[in-house]
Design a protein around this motif. Structure first.
Motif, PDB file in Angstrom:
ATOM      1  N   GLN A 112      -2.526   7.898 -16.180  1.00  0.00           N
ATOM      2  CA  GLN A 112      -1.908   8.789 -15.205  1.00  0.00           C
ATOM      3  C   GLN A 112      -2.680   8.792 -13.893  1.00  0.00           C
ATOM      4  N   GLU A 113      -4.007   8.690 -13.977  1.00  0.00           N
ATOM      5  CA  GLU A 113      -4.825   8.667 -12.764  1.00  0.00           C
ATOM      6  C   GLU A 113      -4.527   7.420 -11.932  1.00  0.00           C
ATOM      7  N   PHE A 114      -4.405   6.280 -12.601  1.00  0.00           N
ATOM      8  CA  PHE A 114      -4.037   5.046 -11.889  1.00  0.00           C
ATOM      9  C   PHE A 114      -2.646   5.173 -11.274  1.00  0.00           C
ATOM     10  N   ILE A 115      -1.693   5.704 -12.032  1.00  0.00           N
ATOM     11  CA  ILE A 115      -0.306   5.830 -11.559  1.00  0.00           C
ATOM     12  C   ILE A 115      -0.251   6.698 -10.301  1.00  0.00           C
ATOM     13  N   LEU A 116      -0.930   7.833 -10.317  1.00  0.00           N
ATOM     14  CA  LEU A 116      -0.935   8.724  -9.157  1.00  0.00           C
ATOM     15  C   LEU A 116      -1.566   8.047  -7.944  1.00  0.00           C
ATOM     16  N   GLN A 117      -2.659   7.312  -8.152  1.00  0.00           N
ATOM     17  CA  GLN A 117      -3.343   6.675  -7.034  1.00  0.00           C
ATOM     18  C   GLN A 117      -2.508   5.533  -6.456  1.00  0.00           C
ATOM     19  N   TRP A 118      -1.884   4.738  -7.343  1.00  0.00           N
ATOM     20  CA  TRP A 118      -1.040   3.641  -6.852  1.00  0.00           C
ATOM     21  C   TRP A 118       0.116   4.168  -6.014  1.00  0.00           C
ATOM     22  N   ALA A 119       0.750   5.231  -6.491  1.00  0.00           N
ATOM     23  CA  ALA A 119       1.868   5.813  -5.754  1.00  0.00           C
ATOM     24  C   ALA A 119       1.416   6.310  -4.380  1.00  0.00           C
ATOM     25  N   GLU A 120       0.240   6.937  -4.335  1.00  0.00           N
ATOM     26  CA  GLU A 120      -0.295   7.418  -3.061  1.00  0.00           C
ATOM     27  C   GLU A 120      -0.581   6.254  -2.119  1.00  0.00           C
ATOM     28  N   ASP A 121      -1.155   5.168  -2.646  1.00  0.00           N
ATOM     29  CA  ASP A 121      -1.448   3.988  -1.824  1.00  0.00           C
ATOM     30  C   ASP A 121      -0.175   3.395  -1.234  1.00  0.00           C
ATOM     31  N   ILE A 122       0.860   3.308  -2.066  1.00  0.00           N
ATOM     32  CA  ILE A 122       2.129   2.727  -1.605  1.00  0.00           C
ATOM     33  C   ILE A 122       2.729   3.559  -0.492  1.00  0.00           C
ATOM     34  N   MET A 123       2.733   4.884  -0.663  1.00  0.00           N
ATOM     35  CA  MET A 123       3.308   5.756   0.364  1.00  0.00           C
ATOM     36  C   MET A 123       2.495   5.703   1.653  1.00  0.00           C
ATOM     37  N   GLN A 124       1.166   5.677   1.537  1.00  0.00           N
ATOM     38  CA  GLN A 124       0.324   5.598   2.732  1.00  0.00           C
ATOM     39  C   GLN A 124       0.532   4.289   3.472  1.00  0.00           C
ATOM     40  N   GLU A 126       3.206   2.431   3.501  1.00  0.00           N
ATOM     41  CA  GLU A 126       4.517   2.411   4.148  1.00  0.00           C
ATOM     42  C   GLU A 126       4.523   3.275   5.404  1.00  0.00           C
ATOM     43  N   GLN A 127       3.671   4.287   5.440  1.00  0.00           N
ATOM     44  CA  GLN A 127       3.587   5.133   6.628  1.00  0.00           C
ATOM     45  C   GLN A 127       2.893   4.420   7.775  1.00  0.00           C
ATOM     46  N   THR A 128       1.894   3.592   7.446  1.00  0.00           N
ATOM     47  CA  THR A 128       1.102   2.921   8.484  1.00  0.00           C
ATOM     48  C   THR A 128       1.678   1.571   8.890  1.00  0.00           C
ATOM     49  N   ALA A 129       2.369   0.889   7.968  1.00  0.00           N
ATOM     50  CA  ALA A 129       2.903  -0.448   8.274  1.00  0.00           C
ATOM     51  C   ALA A 129       4.184  -0.668   7.501  1.00  0.00           C
ATOM     52  N   GLY A 130       5.172  -1.228   8.172  1.00  0.00           N
ATOM     53  CA  GLY A 130       6.456  -1.473   7.510  1.00  0.00           C
ATOM     54  C   GLY A 130       6.598  -2.878   7.000  1.00  0.00           C
ATOM     55  N   GLY A 131       5.617  -3.764   7.281  1.00  0.00           N
ATOM     56  CA  GLY A 131       5.739  -5.158   6.881  1.00  0.00           C
ATOM     57  C   GLY A 131       5.107  -5.433   5.553  1.00  0.00           C
ATOM     58  N   GLY A 132       4.905  -6.725   5.281  1.00  0.00           N
ATOM     59  CA  GLY A 132       4.247  -7.141   4.044  1.00  0.00           C
ATOM     60  C   GLY A 132       5.151  -7.059   2.847  1.00  0.00           C
ATOM     61  N   ILE A 133       4.554  -7.202   1.700  1.00  0.00           N
ATOM     62  CA  ILE A 133       5.329  -7.283   0.470  1.00  0.00           C
ATOM     63  C   ILE A 133       5.789  -5.921  -0.021  1.00  0.00           C
TER      64      ILE A 133
END
Length: 439
Positions: A112-124, A126-133
């Protein structure tokens, strides 16, 4: 029509789930008109369509909020789905690298700790850059907004996990649009991944979640400059509360840490008079008092930097910037204190030497390894024979390692005024075996 034929016709549509069983009651069979089963068939179709629509609707608009829904199996399902997509698009020397995630022995808390952190990384990201994979669909953006609103309205842990599940599922779906083996990892990234895989094979990693975490990070940050991979791994390593999977340090990261080697010597002007330094000022132990020898406290005068209670001594060098690493030999010792201290921290008497008073240290006491937080944190591991101390002023952290096993022990977040300097600190109460700085 024969009675046997009528029985089969009536029995064929007797009830849902028993379409092939004939009705054994001949009376019931003879009482039904021939065309009645056709009407039953239409009702059956309608009933079946309603059930299908209901199932599809539940799958599409599912919103699990009950604690039991986000179980160990649910967490594994999310991780496996994402691992499968990453394995499909990333070029690795060994096929199906991340499928080993399915055989993990990781606990629910860790997953659960990994899942929460990954989700936070993805959202951050997308907020800073719209490109990439990590570009995603409109539905994913909508889900992200729902997660934000949900987090603002409820701080409930289960709600956060459900939001994280939606974000990861949305990202996994966006990865499906990427061609197989279309992502080639940077050479430095591959080196870390291969090292982690070797450690897993040797039984030095509890599971493969650190490998998956590092690949996710590298995909979300494709612009990372060469040479900063080790630094980023070290930074990510400190963010997780659950340390079991992250103890072992990859070779390239360990080299990066060791490169910050500092030449530490001990400062006699700060030493408790009951201690004794070696001639090279690299080792310290308790002074063995003999009656014929003068008392070491004779002529003692209190100074701001000198210890007169706890049996400690500071390093001669102090730091206010950069990264610095040193190792201390503590083999066979039963009592010691190692770490760093603020310039303004108390030195006199027996004040509390913990993180609230400006001391960030590990202590071995009566065979128990302790992180000197407030209250103290007991560490469930055996004492190392060599302690590695990594002071990173850029990140505001000091990390401790079992240098012999190359394992992470504990990390403190340090707080220091911009004008204050940080000193290495050492302490011991043993007269027979010295505590020695190795580099």
């Amino acid at each position: 029509m024969t009675s046997k034929t009528a029985e089969r016709a009536a029995g064929s549509y007797n009830s849902f789930g028993n379409a092939c069983k004939p009705n054994k009651s001949s009376r019931a069979c003879r009482s039904q008109p021939f065309l009645k089963p056709l009407m039953g068939l239409q009702k059956l179709k309608d009933k079946l369509m309603k059930q299908v629509c209901r199932i599809l609707s539940q799958a599409k608009h599912s919103s699990r909020t009950e604690p039991e829904d986000f179980s160990l199996d649910e967490s594994k399902l999310i991780i496996r789905e994402l691992a499968a997509e990453l394995d499909r698009i990333v070029q690795t020397r060994k096929p199906s690298l991340l499928t080993k995630v399915t055989a993990d022995g990781s606990c629910l808390e860790e997953q659960q700790e990994f899942i929460l952190q990954w989700a936070e990384d993805i959202m951050q990201q997308e907020q800073t850059a719209g490109g990439g994979i990590c570009s995603s669909t409109t539905d994913h953006h909508q889900m992200k907004e729902e997660v934000k609103e949900s987090d603002q309205q409820k701080a409930d842990e289960e709600q956060k996990l459900e939001g994280a599940r939606k974000v990861l599922s949305g990202w996994a779906w966006s990865l499906k649009q990427t061609q197989q083996d279309s992502v080639c990892l940077d050479e430095d990234v591959c080196e870390v991944v291969q090292d982690l895989e070797k450690q897993w094979k040797r039984g030095q990693l509890v599971n493969m979640l650190p490998v998956m975490d590092f690949i996710i990070w590298s995909l979300l940050h494709p612009e990372t400059q060469k040479g900063s991979i080790a630094k980023q791994w070290h930074r990510n390593n400190q963010r997780f509360k659950t340390r079991a999977a992250l103890d072992h340090i990859p070779e390239s990261v360990w080299k990066w840490i060791s490169k910050a080697s500092a030449d530490i010597t001990l400062d006699p002007s700060t030493m408790n008079p009951s201690l004794k330094l070696s001639e090279d000022r690299k080792a310290v132990k308790m002074n063995q008092i003999i009656e014929s020898v003068n008392d070491p406290w004779d002529g003692f005068s209190r100074s701001q930097m000198k210890y007169d209670g706890w049996w400690c001594v500071l390093g001669s060098e102090s730091y206010d910037s950069g990264r610095h690493y040193w190792e201390v030999d503590v083999r066979g010792k039963g009592e010691w204190r190692i770490g760093v201290v603020n310039e303004s921290a108390p030195r006199h008497g027996f004040a509390s030497l913990n993180s609230t008073t400006g001391y960030w240290t590990l202590r071995l006491q009566l065979g128990q390894l302790l992180a000197m937080t407030a209250p103290v944190t007991k560490l469930d591991r055996s004492a190392p024979s060599r302690v590695g101390v990594f002071l990173d002023m850029e990140e505001g952290q000091v990390s401790f390692y079992d240098a012999g096993q190359r394992c992470h022990i504990y990390t403190f977040d340090i707080s220091s005024d911009d004008t204050e300097r940080i000193y290495p600190v050492f302490g011991t109460v043993e007269t027979d075996r010295a505590l020695r700085i190795l580099n």
